[in-house]
Design a protein around this motif. Sequence first.
Motif, mmCIF file in Angstrom:
data_model
loop_
_atom_site.group_PDB
_atom_site.id
_atom_site.type_symbol
_atom_site.label_atom_id
_atom_site.label_comp_id
_atom_site.label_asym_id
_atom_site.label_seq_id
_atom_site.Cartn_x
_atom_site.Cartn_y
_atom_site.Cartn_z
ATOM 1 N N ALA A 8 0.841 -1.371 0.043
ATOM 2 C CA ALA A 8 0.190 0.031 -0.106
ATOM 3 C C ALA A 8 0.918 1.206 -0.115
ATOM 4 O O ALA A 8 0.583 2.451 -0.704
ATOM 5 C CB ALA A 8 -0.941 0.111 1.030
ATOM 6 N N SER A 9 1.844 1.421 0.668
ATOM 7 C CA SER A 9 2.883 2.436 0.888
ATOM 8 C C SER A 9 3.268 3.075 -0.555
ATOM 9 O O SER A 9 3.544 4.356 -0.765
ATOM 10 C CB SER A 9 3.879 2.495 1.789
ATOM 11 O OG SER A 9 4.902 1.593 1.291
ATOM 12 N N LEU A 10 3.306 2.034 -1.382
ATOM 13 C CA LEU A 10 3.970 2.325 -2.815
ATOM 14 C C LEU A 10 2.827 3.289 -3.458
ATOM 15 O O LEU A 10 3.136 4.077 -4.403
ATOM 16 C CB LEU A 10 4.160 1.059 -3.620
ATOM 17 C CG LEU A 10 5.152 0.126 -3.116
ATOM 18 C CD1 LEU A 10 5.174 -0.964 -3.879
ATOM 19 C CD2 LEU A 10 6.622 0.863 -3.210
ATOM 20 N N PHE A 11 1.784 3.184 -3.316
ATOM 21 C CA PHE A 11 0.528 3.926 -3.676
ATOM 22 C C PHE A 11 0.311 5.377 -3.236
ATOM 23 O O PHE A 11 -0.288 6.197 -3.894
ATOM 24 C CB PHE A 11 -1.091 3.263 -3.838
ATOM 25 C CG PHE A 11 -0.768 1.755 -4.600
ATOM 26 C CD1 PHE A 11 -0.816 1.935 -5.884
ATOM 27 C CD2 PHE A 11 -0.567 0.558 -3.666
ATOM 28 C CE1 PHE A 11 -0.934 0.425 -6.482
ATOM 29 C CE2 PHE A 11 -0.406 -0.633 -4.299
ATOM 30 C CZ PHE A 11 -0.784 -0.355 -5.866
ATOM 31 N N TRP A 12 0.978 5.583 -2.216
ATOM 32 C CA TRP A 12 0.906 6.898 -1.734
ATOM 33 C C TRP A 12 1.973 7.647 -1.354
ATOM 34 O O TRP A 12 2.905 7.428 -0.689
ATOM 35 C CB TRP A 12 0.296 6.885 -0.211
ATOM 36 C CG TRP A 12 -1.318 6.660 -0.253
ATOM 37 C CD1 TRP A 12 -2.116 7.502 -0.153
ATOM 38 C CD2 TRP A 12 -1.910 5.296 -0.100
ATOM 39 N NE1 TRP A 12 -3.453 7.260 -0.043
ATOM 40 C CE2 TRP A 12 -3.259 5.844 -0.057
ATOM 41 C CE3 TRP A 12 -1.670 4.060 -0.084
ATOM 42 C CZ2 TRP A 12 -4.159 4.588 -0.017
ATOM 43 C CZ3 TRP A 12 -2.662 3.122 0.161
ATOM 44 C CH2 TRP A 12 -3.851 3.605 0.128
ATOM 45 N N SER A 13 2.363 8.465 -2.628
ATOM 46 C CA SER A 13 3.690 9.190 -2.387
ATOM 47 C C SER A 13 4.068 10.077 -1.172
ATOM 48 O O SER A 13 5.025 10.151 -0.790
ATOM 49 C CB SER A 13 3.923 9.921 -3.519
ATOM 50 O OG SER A 13 2.997 10.842 -3.725
ATOM 51 N N ASP A 14 2.617 10.639 -0.443
ATOM 52 C CA ASP A 14 2.927 11.227 0.593
ATOM 53 C C ASP A 14 2.597 10.746 1.803
ATOM 54 O O ASP A 14 2.143 11.088 2.561
ATOM 55 C CB ASP A 14 2.259 12.570 0.340
ATOM 56 C CG ASP A 14 0.558 12.189 0.203
ATOM 57 O OD1 ASP A 14 0.154 11.092 -0.088
ATOM 58 O OD2 ASP A 14 -0.067 13.325 0.209
ATOM 59 N N ALA A 18 -0.151 12.477 6.552
ATOM 60 C CA ALA A 18 -1.043 12.653 7.147
ATOM 61 C C ALA A 18 -1.252 13.515 8.435
ATOM 62 O O ALA A 18 -0.390 13.280 9.243
ATOM 63 C CB ALA A 18 -2.213 11.448 7.295
ATOM 64 N N GLY A 19 -2.329 14.064 8.885
ATOM 65 C CA GLY A 19 -2.356 14.716 10.271
ATOM 66 C C GLY A 19 -2.088 13.923 11.291
ATOM 67 O O GLY A 19 -2.416 12.617 11.270
ATOM 68 N N THR A 20 -1.744 14.538 12.468
ATOM 69 C CA THR A 20 -1.589 13.760 13.602
ATOM 70 C C THR A 20 -2.273 14.197 14.699
ATOM 71 O O THR A 20 -1.645 14.122 15.869
ATOM 72 C CB THR A 20 -0.018 13.579 13.674
ATOM 73 O OG1 THR A 20 0.511 15.136 13.993
ATOM 74 C CG2 THR A 20 0.813 12.826 12.617
ATOM 75 N N PHE A 56 -4.170 6.290 5.343
ATOM 76 C CA PHE A 56 -5.446 6.754 4.986
ATOM 77 C C PHE A 56 -5.777 8.397 5.727
ATOM 78 O O PHE A 56 -5.452 8.434 6.682
ATOM 79 C CB PHE A 56 -6.667 5.786 5.231
ATOM 80 C CG PHE A 56 -6.576 4.541 4.621
ATOM 81 C CD1 PHE A 56 -6.392 4.596 3.256
ATOM 82 C CD2 PHE A 56 -6.303 3.253 5.217
ATOM 83 C CE1 PHE A 56 -6.235 3.071 2.430
ATOM 84 C CE2 PHE A 56 -6.346 1.962 4.822
ATOM 85 C CZ PHE A 56 -6.180 2.004 3.445
ATOM 86 N N SER A 57 -6.855 9.024 4.901
ATOM 87 C CA SER A 57 -7.354 10.283 5.299
ATOM 88 C C SER A 57 -8.368 10.054 6.240
ATOM 89 O O SER A 57 -8.787 8.841 6.468
ATOM 90 C CB SER A 57 -7.718 11.009 3.965
ATOM 91 O OG SER A 57 -9.162 10.321 3.831
ATOM 92 N N ASP A 58 -8.532 10.990 7.067
ATOM 93 C CA ASP A 58 -9.752 11.135 8.073
ATOM 94 C C ASP A 58 -11.007 10.501 7.378
ATOM 95 O O ASP A 58 -11.577 9.905 8.091
ATOM 96 C CB ASP A 58 -9.947 12.423 8.565
ATOM 97 C CG ASP A 58 -8.815 12.743 9.656
ATOM 98 O OD1 ASP A 58 -7.877 11.966 9.734
ATOM 99 O OD2 ASP A 58 -8.588 14.065 9.880
ATOM 100 N N ALA A 59 -11.413 10.902 6.247
ATOM 101 C CA ALA A 59 -12.448 10.459 5.658
ATOM 102 C C ALA A 59 -12.556 9.043 5.318
ATOM 103 O O ALA A 59 -13.484 8.411 5.868
ATOM 104 C CB ALA A 59 -12.901 11.410 4.315
ATOM 105 N N VAL A 60 -11.717 8.645 4.881
ATOM 106 C CA VAL A 60 -11.470 6.957 4.553
ATOM 107 C C VAL A 60 -11.394 6.215 5.980
ATOM 108 O O VAL A 60 -12.034 5.278 6.144
ATOM 109 C CB VAL A 60 -10.193 6.639 3.911
ATOM 110 C CG1 VAL A 60 -9.861 5.186 3.612
ATOM 111 C CG2 VAL A 60 -10.249 7.271 2.463
ATOM 112 N N LEU A 61 -10.816 6.870 6.950
ATOM 113 C CA LEU A 61 -10.702 6.028 8.258
ATOM 114 C C LEU A 61 -12.337 5.856 8.764
ATOM 115 O O LEU A 61 -12.600 4.942 9.176
ATOM 116 C CB LEU A 61 -9.844 6.746 9.286
ATOM 117 C CG LEU A 61 -8.403 6.829 9.200
ATOM 118 C CD1 LEU A 61 -7.797 7.509 10.044
ATOM 119 C CD2 LEU A 61 -7.802 5.417 9.298
ATOM 120 N N ALA A 62 -13.021 7.052 8.636
ATOM 121 C CA ALA A 62 -14.383 7.134 8.943
ATOM 122 C C ALA A 62 -15.197 5.922 8.159
ATOM 123 O O ALA A 62 -15.887 5.061 8.755
ATOM 124 C CB ALA A 62 -14.861 8.290 9.038
#
Length: 82
Positions: A8-14, A18-20, A56-62
């Motif tokens: 999965a980390s290969l698909f997210w260059s950033d 994400a926020g902490t 994942f973003s906050d929206a995806v986590l939800a």
Amino acid sequence: MDDFFSSASLFWSDSGKAGTGEKRTSQMRDLEKLLMSSPFLSEGEKAKMAKVIPLFSDAVLADMQETLIRQNLRFLQKKSAK
């Protein structure tokens, strides 16, 4: 790399950017608790999925939390119907 969760980390260059904040940390912790208590997943699947939660973003986590709740309910309904 056998599956999505292993690579999965290969698909997210950033990844890791994400926020902490406290809310996000709580959301990630809640999702991981729910994931680890999901009876329809194997221990290996749980471990792989837990590794990518921070990506994942906050929206995806939800969305993932809602999806896991629904899947757990479906699994338990099928199990109790037998």
